[in-house]
Design a protein around this motif. Structure first.
Motif, PDB file in Angstrom:
ATOM      1  N   GLU A  28       0.934  -7.721  13.700  1.00 22.80           N
ATOM      2  CA  GLU A  28       0.960  -8.624  12.654  1.00 22.80           C
ATOM      3  C   GLU A  28      -0.276  -8.305  11.867  1.00 22.80           C
ATOM      4  N   LEU A  29      -1.056  -7.320  12.222  1.00 21.92           N
ATOM      5  CA  LEU A  29      -2.346  -7.170  11.396  1.00 21.92           C
ATOM      6  C   LEU A  29      -2.032  -5.618  10.948  1.00 21.92           C
ATOM      7  N   THR A  30      -2.360  -5.476   9.571  1.00 22.31           N
ATOM      8  CA  THR A  30      -2.304  -4.171   9.021  1.00 22.31           C
ATOM      9  C   THR A  30      -3.867  -3.698   8.794  1.00 22.31           C
ATOM     10  N   ASP A  32      -5.105  -3.329   6.067  1.00 25.02           N
ATOM     11  CA  ASP A  32      -5.554  -3.989   4.867  1.00 25.02           C
ATOM     12  C   ASP A  32      -5.727  -5.595   5.168  1.00 25.02           C
ATOM     13  N   THR A  33      -5.540  -5.907   6.186  1.00 26.27           N
ATOM     14  CA  THR A  33      -5.624  -7.212   6.568  1.00 26.27           C
ATOM     15  C   THR A  33      -6.942  -7.784   6.259  1.00 26.27           C
ATOM     16  N   ASN A  34      -7.202  -8.885   5.507  1.00 31.69           N
ATOM     17  CA  ASN A  34      -8.615  -9.401   5.271  1.00 31.69           C
ATOM     18  C   ASN A  34      -8.734 -10.577   6.440  1.00 31.69           C
ATOM     19  N   LEU A  35      -9.629 -10.069   7.541  1.00 32.65           N
ATOM     20  CA  LEU A  35      -9.588 -10.972   8.695  1.00 32.65           C
ATOM     21  C   LEU A  35     -10.415 -12.365   8.337  1.00 32.65           C
ATOM     22  N   ALA A  38      -7.362 -14.191   7.165  1.00 31.61           N
ATOM     23  CA  ALA A  38      -6.470 -14.548   8.196  1.00 31.61           C
ATOM     24  C   ALA A  38      -6.938 -15.681   9.307  1.00 31.61           C
ATOM     25  N   VAL A  70     -12.232  -6.300   6.085  1.00 28.91           N
ATOM     26  CA  VAL A  70     -11.066  -5.859   6.371  1.00 28.91           C
ATOM     27  C   VAL A  70     -10.815  -4.831   7.459  1.00 28.91           C
TER      28      VAL A  70
END
Length: 80
Positions: A28-30, A32-35, A38, A70
């Motif tokens: 589910e994480l890419t 570009d994911t801002n953690l 999230a 990120v």
């Protein structure tokens, strides 16, 4: 033992650790994911940094990671 320690922290394990902290599947994480967006909070970030540092990634640094939360950047810093 140093070779074993060096292999503990890799890109897949970093993603798995973050996913576990967020309660999501790693897929589910890419990059570009801002953690922070999230749901990762500073306490869990500190726990992850300590885990990675003790696992052989002394370059893992709370301030650096918190400044740019990120996933792709974190991977470059923690498991280059």
């Amino acid at each position: 033992m140093s070779e074993e320690t060096a292999t503990i922290v890799d890109r897949d394990s970093v993603i798995a650790d973050i996913a576990a902290a967020l309660g999501v599947e790693p897929g589910e994480l890419t990059e570009d994911t801002n953690l922070l967006d999230a749901g990762l909070d500073s306490v869990r970030l500190m726990q992850l940094v300590e885990k990675w540092r003790s696992g052989g990634a002394p370059q893992a640094d709370f301030v650096t990671l918190a400044a740019d939360p990120v996933l792709g950047l974190w991977l470059d810093v923690v498991a280059p």
